[in-house]
Design a protein around this motif. Structure first.
Motif, short mmCIF file in Angstrom:
data_model
loop_
_atom_site.label_atom_id
_atom_site.label_comp_id
_atom_site.label_asym_id
_atom_site.label_seq_id
_atom_site.Cartn_x
_atom_site.Cartn_y
_atom_site.Cartn_z
N SER A 179 0.80 -0.97 -0.03
CA SER A 179 0.20 -0.03 0.19
C SER A 179 0.79 1.10 -0.17
O SER A 179 1.84 1.38 0.75
CB SER A 179 -0.76 -0.06 1.31
OG SER A 179 -1.69 1.24 1.25
N GLN A 180 0.54 2.13 -0.91
CA GLN A 180 1.29 3.31 -1.03
C GLN A 180 0.29 4.59 -1.15
O GLN A 180 -0.62 4.60 -1.88
CB GLN A 180 2.02 3.57 -2.31
CG GLN A 180 2.94 4.64 -2.28
CD GLN A 180 4.38 4.54 -1.55
OE1 GLN A 180 4.72 3.38 -1.39
NE2 GLN A 180 5.45 5.39 -1.82
N MET A 181 0.34 5.37 -0.17
CA MET A 181 -0.73 6.71 -0.08
C MET A 181 -2.03 6.39 -0.09
O MET A 181 -2.91 6.55 -0.36
CB MET A 181 -0.49 7.79 -1.06
CG MET A 181 0.83 8.19 -1.08
SD MET A 181 1.22 9.64 -2.37
CE MET A 181 1.43 8.28 -3.81
N GLY A 182 -2.27 4.93 0.61
CA GLY A 182 -3.60 4.27 0.84
C GLY A 182 -4.05 3.81 -0.28
O GLY A 182 -5.31 3.26 -0.38
N LYS A 183 -3.23 3.45 -1.39
CA LYS A 183 -3.56 2.80 -2.36
C LYS A 183 -2.75 1.56 -2.71
O LYS A 183 -1.69 1.33 -2.37
CB LYS A 183 -3.28 3.69 -3.86
CG LYS A 183 -3.87 5.08 -3.67
CD LYS A 183 -5.31 5.13 -3.75
CE LYS A 183 -5.82 6.61 -3.53
NZ LYS A 183 -7.36 6.93 -3.43
N ASN A 184 -3.57 0.48 -3.25
CA ASN A 184 -2.88 -0.87 -3.32
C ASN A 184 -1.99 -0.82 -4.72
O ASN A 184 -2.45 -0.54 -5.56
CB ASN A 184 -3.67 -2.00 -3.44
CG ASN A 184 -4.69 -2.24 -1.96
OD1 ASN A 184 -4.03 -1.64 -0.95
ND2 ASN A 184 -5.92 -2.68 -2.16
N ILE A 185 -0.76 -1.34 -4.31
CA ILE A 185 0.16 -1.41 -5.56
C ILE A 185 0.60 -2.93 -5.74
O ILE A 185 0.86 -3.52 -4.85
CB ILE A 185 1.20 -0.58 -5.38
CG1 ILE A 185 0.53 1.05 -5.52
CG2 ILE A 185 2.18 -0.76 -6.65
CD1 ILE A 185 1.86 2.22 -5.41
N THR A 186 0.68 -3.22 -6.90
CA THR A 186 0.88 -4.68 -7.26
C THR A 186 2.39 -4.52 -8.22
O THR A 186 2.29 -3.90 -9.24
CB THR A 186 -0.04 -5.56 -8.04
OG1 THR A 186 -0.89 -5.87 -7.15
CG2 THR A 186 0.64 -6.85 -8.57
N ILE A 187 3.41 -5.12 -8.04
CA ILE A 187 4.77 -5.13 -8.65
C ILE A 187 5.20 -6.61 -9.06
O ILE A 187 4.81 -7.49 -8.01
CB ILE A 187 5.83 -4.55 -7.49
CG1 ILE A 187 5.57 -3.02 -7.05
CG2 ILE A 187 7.11 -4.42 -8.52
CD1 ILE A 187 6.57 -2.52 -6.16
N GLU A 188 5.34 -6.77 -10.18
CA GLU A 188 5.50 -7.88 -10.90
C GLU A 188 6.96 -7.98 -11.50
O GLU A 188 7.06 -7.01 -12.15
CB GLU A 188 4.62 -8.40 -11.91
CG GLU A 188 4.94 -9.90 -12.43
CD GLU A 188 3.39 -10.26 -13.25
OE1 GLU A 188 3.56 -11.32 -13.64
OE2 GLU A 188 2.63 -9.49 -13.55
#
Length: 217
Positions: A179-188
């Protein structure tokens, strides 16, 4: 908290930095994409596009180079014989900084790590890989990762130091959720090319360049 999340992301971007026994000199290429379930965030990440990390290897030394709008330019130089690591960060917001570490120490502030063997396999570039699920806490935030490692490559990985003996083998693929700044982030991230070639010794200079300020752990 922001510092530890930024550092964790920088380490993740330069994930393929290693020195291995079977490939004593050459170059490793990995590609990485970022996405989000938030439409606005996903649009910003889409502009970043595919991030390519280039890692140079020479015996017990390695150098990874990556450029990303989120972290700026990140260079990581590792010497597993002396157990020294130098990370150089050139960020448009925070400027030029460096951090000197030991390969025995944790490269990011991770409080708790839980590792589970997935009991499944994945083939990457012809290497058979074992799957693991990882849950860890950095800066008070939970990070979840699924990664696949191969025992066919004896290697040092920046992130493997955080797992200790909980994970065996070198990571060839991973997908990470945070989570970054309340947003979900997916890194592949996946290793897309491994090639043997001559590498100049000049790439592994462990002296911080002029104009860089030391960043304390």
């Amino acid at each position: 908290m922001k510092k530890s999340i930024l550092l964790l992301l920088a380490v993740t971007l330069s994930f393929t930095s290693f020195a291995q026994d079977k490939l004593t000199e050459g170059t490793v290429i990995s590609t990485q994409t970022m996405s989000s379930d938030d439409e606005a965030m996903n649009s910003q990440l889409a502009m970043v596009g595919e991030v390519v990390t280039t890692t140079y290897i020479k015996e017990k030394k390695s150098r990874s180079e990556v450029s990303s709008p989120m972290t700026g330019d990140v260079v990581t130089i590792t010497d597993t014989e002396t157990k020294k690591m130098l990370m150089l960060m050139d960020n448009p917001m925070s400027g030029k900084s460096y951090m000197e570490m030991s390969t025995d120490s944790k490269a990011a502030q991770v409080e708790n790590i839980e590792v589970t063997n997935r009991d499944d396999k994945k083939t990457v570039l012809g290497y058979e890989c074992e799957g693991y699920d990882v849950i860890m806490t950095a800066g008070g935030q939970t990070v979840e990762m699924t990664l696949y490692t191969t025992k066919s490559i004896t290697a040092y990985s920046q992130q493997s130091q955080m797992y200790g003996d909980k994970i065996e083998g070198f990571p060839m693929y991973f997908v990470l959720n945070m989570s970054q700044m309340g947003k979900n982030i997916t890194i592949e991230n996946t290793v897309t090319e491994i090639k043997e070639e001559a590498v100049s010794s000049d790439k592994f200079n462990m002296t911080p360049p002029e104009g860089y300020t030391e960043m304390k752990q």
